[in-house]
Design a protein around this motif. Structure first.
Motif, short mmCIF file in Angstrom:
data_model
loop_
_atom_site.label_atom_id
_atom_site.label_comp_id
_atom_site.label_asym_id
_atom_site.label_seq_id
_atom_site.Cartn_x
_atom_site.Cartn_y
_atom_site.Cartn_z
N GLY A 1 -21.80 3.01 -77.29
CA GLY A 1 -20.65 2.15 -77.48
C GLY A 1 -19.84 2.46 -78.74
N VAL A 2 -20.32 3.41 -79.54
CA VAL A 2 -19.56 3.72 -80.77
C VAL A 2 -18.53 4.79 -80.43
CG1 VAL A 2 -19.73 4.56 -83.12
CG2 VAL A 2 -21.53 3.15 -82.15
N VAL A 3 -17.28 4.49 -80.71
CA VAL A 3 -16.18 5.37 -80.30
C VAL A 3 -16.32 6.75 -80.93
CG1 VAL A 3 -13.69 5.61 -80.26
CG2 VAL A 3 -14.74 3.37 -80.05
N HIS A 4 -16.83 6.78 -82.14
CA HIS A 4 -16.90 8.06 -82.85
C HIS A 4 -17.86 9.02 -82.19
CE1 HIS A 4 -15.23 5.52 -86.01
NE2 HIS A 4 -14.53 6.62 -86.21
N ALA B 1 -16.19 10.41 -79.29
CA ALA B 1 -15.20 11.39 -79.71
C ALA B 1 -15.89 12.69 -80.11
CB ALA B 1 -14.39 10.84 -80.87
N ALA B 2 -16.98 12.56 -80.84
CA ALA B 2 -17.68 13.76 -81.28
C ALA B 2 -18.20 14.54 -80.10
CB ALA B 2 -18.85 13.37 -82.19
N VAL C 1 -15.41 16.41 -78.50
CA VAL C 1 -15.05 17.60 -79.27
C VAL C 1 -16.07 18.72 -78.99
CG1 VAL C 1 -14.88 18.54 -81.61
CG2 VAL C 1 -13.83 16.35 -81.03
N GLN D 1 -24.97 6.39 -74.47
CA GLN D 1 -23.96 5.35 -74.22
C GLN D 1 -24.13 4.27 -75.27
OE1 GLN D 1 -21.66 4.84 -71.61
NE2 GLN D 1 -21.96 6.97 -71.02
#
Lengths: 101, 936
Positions: free
Chosen positions: B807-810, B813-814, B817, B805
């Protein structure tokens, strides 16, 4: 008539471009654009497949719904980007870690 | 009046509801609106409802008298061929009112037992009802003045009215569960009123003590109820009486097995080849008691709690922390006699068990003696009266225990007057002492009183009148009631009413040995002597001599100057908790104690008069002088109630009877004379100078005496079978007797008056130790291991999960995926599964589960060759089986990539299962076999 496989290939390429862009770019605006590209890739696939079904328009109608959803998403997304900019003075997504922990 | 009473038929006598509802109404109004209504309105309300309730009770009693008169029959009886004379007999009349059916329970042989909210008045409850409402009304009048200055005036009368209501429920109940409501209700009110001044810790503690001691007794009462509904299949008085003979049934099933508990069988246990010997626990003959004994002992336990008998009496002396009117009403006149009332009520059950009758009589006699001995040493006037109440209740139990139910109940009746009067008189004294002392404990200390005769003549007169009654001054009420109890203790022998029938069936029947009468009677006479002594001591210390109250407070001035800090109350005054020692200005003498107002003295005069003359209701003693004397209203009135129970009492032949009655009366008079003269000599002639010295010697004597009496009683019990008394295996019982004797000696020697000392060092210590153990288990195991370990695991897991957790959106997202990729992979992977459908006639269809671009290869026999070498899209296989055969079918699944893509990591995460085997079996149809009868 161009065979449906071409469209599907195009859709796949677009989706991959969008996905990679979403994962690797750090500018939130570019990220949003990547999402748009992915959604449009899906739209292309929908419309292309719908051409095989001359008796129904489900795919096309779904495409319209997707466009509406995209518009809404962009409106919300841009608002978030603006607020992020106000708070952090940046639009880089790796600095937006307010939700950390 | 006749027209009025004709409104109420005997089986729907709703006037009973009025008697009970009025105090409840008063409690409601005073409790809810009392604070806003003000003292005058509260007084009006409370006196109106109790007065009206008393009036309704009188009307009910008149109606009851009419009903009783209707059952009158006259018989001609001629004695020994002499002149025939008429004997008037009346039956058992009852007025009842049913509110509604409360619940149903199942009793004997699963019969449905309805429990109704039903109330009834008969001869016994009628008298009790008059006492409760009448004496209750007088005490309300008294309290309306006594509590004048208290800010909790409305609360006090709310509780007091609620008490009257609960007591009436207890008395008027027609079955045990409803009685139990009242029983608990009076317990609650007692608790609330003992702790009425709850801001003082000892008062609150006294309330709790009363509550807990009563709970122990109530447990017994509940058990008794369960046993009764099991044995007699009823809980109302009539039903219990009808089913009572089941209680003495000698069959094994009807007995209560004490050991082995519940009637099991001890056998050696085998645990992992290890033999654990248990069979030695099995006695040759199971230890059993009859249902009657079990029921009686359980209910009697309830009575010892409520009526403050040994061993549960400890709460009553402490209950004196409540306001004095409460002590008079609840802890002297009414509530504490509930136990005696209950035994009288169920007399027909108790007489079925002569051993329990003897236990009751012994408990009563022992309590009477023991509490009287303690009363000698008390200086607090209310505590003297409290121990006196315990002692008098002991007399009542002695009476009912020997089967003299009328005598026991008559003592309840007379005791209500004289003890209420004594308490109210003590309250009046304390009230006037408060003018000089504001400390409760010192205002109640008799050593600070003296000479009050001159200041408050009315209180003095009534106090002396009721003292004469309690010490048995000839012709007063207490003289007649106590004399009758003592006489019956000497002549009565409880016998099982079914003894003849049981003996005919070769069942052993216990009967009390003859020495028991003499022992009980001796203890009673001794207790009566002590009663005369301590009551006269109280009168002499309070009302005679010089007033010693002028100097109260001097010691506190000494304390102020720093000298002789512990000058006051140097001796054992445990009760002085020193709540608020007012600094009083003693430079001026201050106001002398004065007579109390009329609202206090009028109830005193009425009760004092009653204490003197109430003996007229049953002057049984006069019968000794004149054989044809027959003015015994109470005796005749209660005769039908105790008709059944009177079969359980055996009298000696006439000559012995008369001799013993004369002896008893003479002894009772002697007891009064000796006790009174002893107190006179000690406190008037010697002016109480040598009290401490005598007390010391008396303590030594009493200590030795209690040890001896322990050995004597133990010896008498153990020596019943003389042949076996001194054999080797009796060593344990003898050791117990010796230990008990030493304990009794030790406790009295230490002046540990009261079982409080024993309880503190046994039960309280035990409970404390248990609590300590529980606390350390709680801290060590629950808090440390369970709570902290759980917290540790959770926080460790949290630390791990916190890493992702970030907080980095990437990263999110990863991960998404990655997750999607795994889900996709799962769909592509081959997962073989199959279901079987039975289509009948031994044909089965095995269908494989579908999947994305799956191909299937079927093996009709799992071990054999495939049906078709190539994978196809055919997703089912038809199989035929013969009866009683089975077969295993296999299916292989291939995905779009021919199962070629196989990544090691993914393979570990999502293992593929391309093969599935299904076993089919067709059962052999068995021809139905006809079962022969009795085969199952």
């Amino acid at each position: 008539m161009i065979p449906v496989e071409y469209y599907v290939a195009l859709s796949a390429i677009l989706f991959t471009i969008g996905g990679i862009g979403f994962l690797v770019r750090r500018n939130v605006l570019v990220t949003l654009m990547s999402i748009e590209i992915m959604l449009n890739a899906v739209n292309v696939a929908f419309v292309a497949f719908n051409r095989n079904r001359t008796d129904a328009h489900t795919g096309q109608i779904f495409g319209f719904f997707l466009i509406a959803a995209e518009a809404a998403e962009v409106a919300v997304g841009l608002a978030i980007v603006l607020s992020l900019f106000r708070v952090r003075r940046t639009v880089r997504s790796d600095e937006a870690d307010l939700l950390k922990n | 009046m006749k027209d009025f009473l004709s409104l109420f038929p005997a089986n729907d006598f709703s006037l009973i509801a009025v008697i009970m509802a009025l105090p409840l109404l008063g409690a409601f109004v005073n409790g809810v609106f009392g604070r806003r209504l003000g003292k005058d309105a509260v007084r009006l309300m409370t006196l109106a409802v109790t007065g009206a309730s008393f009036a309704a009770a009188i009307a009910t009693f008149i109606a009851l008298d009419g009903a009783v008169a209707a059952t009158k029959t006259t018989e001609m009886i001629s004695e020994h061929g002499g002149a025939a004379h008429e004997v008037v007999k009346h039956g058992h009349a009852k007025l009842a009112w049913t509110a509604w059916e409360w619940m149903r329970t199942s009793g004997l042989r699963d019969a449905s037992v309805p429990i109704e909210l039903k109330f009834s008045v008969d001869a016994l409850s009628g008298v009790m009802m008059l006492v409760v409402t009448g004496v209750g009304f007088l005490i309300h009048v008294y309290a309306s003045s006594y509590m004048e200055k208290d800010k909790g005036y409305w609360r006090f009368f709310c509780y007091l009215n609620l008490f009257v209501f609960s007591m009436l429920v207890l008395i008027l109940a027609d079955n045990l569960p409803v009685l139990f409501i009242g029983w608990e209700g009076v317990g609650l009110c007692s608790y609330l009123l003992i702790g009425f001044w709850y801001d003082k810790t000892p008062n609150a503690a006294a309330g709790k003590k009363a509550f807990i001691a009563n709970r122990i007794g109530d447990f017994g009462l509940l058990c008794g109820m369960f046993l009764l509904v099991y044995y007699t299949g009823a809980l109302d008085w009539t039903g219990i009486a009808n089913g009572a003979q089941n209680l003495v049934s000698p069959t094994d099933a009807a007995q209560v097995h004490l050991w082995p508990i519940g009637g099991g069988q001890f056998q050696d246990a085998m645990i992992g080849g290890l033999r654990i010997p248990l069979s030695w626990l099995q006695p040759n003959k199971a230890w059993t008691i009859t249902g009657a004994t079990a029921v009686s002992i359980a209910i009697f336990l309830g009575c010892t709690g409520k009526s403050a008998q040994l061993p549960l009496y400890v709460w009553l002396p402490d209950a004196m922390a409540g306001p004095t009117p409460v002590s008079a009403l609840i802890h002297a006149a009414t509530m504490v006699t509930a136990g005696v009332y209950l035994i009288c009520r169920l007399s027909f059950v108790f007489v079925l068990s002569p051993p329990v009758m003897m236990i009751i009589a012994f408990t009563g006699a022992l309590t009477a003696l023991y509490a009287a001995a303690i009363a000698l040493t008390q200086n607090d006037i209310k505590r003297v009266l409290a121990y006196s109440t315990v002692s008098q209740l002991g007399f009542m139990f002695l009476g009912v225990g020997v089967g003299a139910f009328t005598a026991g109940f008559f003592h309840v009746f007379t005791h209500a007057f004289f003890k209420a009067c004594l308490f109210l008189g003590a309250g009046s004294v304390i009230h006037s002492m408060h003018v000089r002392v504001h400390d409760d404990n010192r205002a109640q200390d008799m050593r600070n009183m003296g000479g009050l005769r001159k200041f408050m003549p009315l209180t003095f007169g009534t106090f002396v009148a009721s003292t004469l009654a309690i010490i048995g001054f000839p012709l007063t009420s207490g003289f007649f009631s106590k004399d009758e109890i003592l006489a019956h203790a000497l002549v009565n022998t409880p016998v099982n009413p079914y003894a003849d029938r049981l003996t005919a069936r070769h069942v052993e029947v216990w009967s009390a040995p003859g020495w028991m009468n003499w022992l009980l009677w001796g203890m009673g006479v001794l207790a009566a002597t002590l009663t005369a002594f301590y009551m006269c001591r109280a009168v002499f210390m309070t009302f005679f001599g010089e007033f010693r109250g002028w100097t109260i407070g001097r010691p506190s001035q000494l304390m102020k100057s720093g000298k002789a800090g512990h000058a006051e109350n140097e001796d054992e005054d445990d009760d002085d908790h020193g709540d608020h020692h007012h600094e009083e200005d003693l430079s001026t003498p201050g106001a002398p104690p004065a007579e109390s107002p009329r609202a206090i003295t009028i109830p005193l005069i009425i009760l004092g008069t009653a204490a003197i003359v109430a003996g007229l209701f049953n002057p049984g003693m006069i019968k000794l002088l004149n054989e044809h004397f027959d003015f015994l209203p109470m005796d005749h009135w209660l005769e039908p109630v105790f008709e059944e129970a009177s079969k359980g009492v055996h009298y000696p032949e006439t000559h012995t009877l008369h001799t013993r009655e004369w002896l008893s009366t003479a002894a009772a008079f002697l007891a009064f004379a000796v006790g009174t003269y002893g107190a006179y000599w000690m406190y008037i002639v010697q002016k109480g100078k040598h009290e401490a010295g005598y007390m010391k010697n008396a303590t030594k004597l009493a200590a030795g005496f209690s040890g001896v009496i322990f050995v004597v009683i133990g010896g008498l019990i153990l020596g019943v079978n003389a042949k076996e008394a001194f054999t080797a295996h009796m060593i344990v019982p003898w050791a117990l007797v010796a230990g008990g004797a030493y304990l009794a000696y030790h406790c009295v020697q230490q002046r540990a008056v009261g079982l409080d000392y024993v309880y503190d060092r046994s039960i309280v210590v035990g409970v404390d130790a248990l609590a300590d153990t529980a606390a350390s288990v709680d801290q060590g195991l629950v808090d440390f291991v369970i709570a902290r370990l759980t917290a540790l695991v959770v926080s460790a897991l949290g630390t791990l999960l916190r890493v992702v957790q970030n907080g980095v959106v990437h990263v999110y997202a990863a991960m998404m995926v990655l997750g999607l990729a795994l889900v996709g992979w799962f769909f592509i992977q081959p997962h073989a599964d199959a279901t079987v459908a039975d289509v009948g006639n031994g044909d089965y269809v095995v269908s494989a589960a579908p999947g994305m671009a799956y191909g299937y290869r079927w093996y009709p026999d799992a071990k054999g060759a495939p049906q078709n070498e190539k994978f196809s899209t055919v997703d089912n296989l038809k199989v035929h089986l013969d009866e009683g055969t089975s077969k295993t079918v296999k299916v292989e699944v291939r995905n779009a990539f021919s199962n070629a893509l196989d990544l090691p990591v993914v393979r570990w995460l999502l293992p593929p299962n391309p093969v599935k085997e299904v076993t089919l079996s067709r059962p052999k149809i068995e021809k139905p076999v006809k079962l022969e009868l009795g085969e199952r």
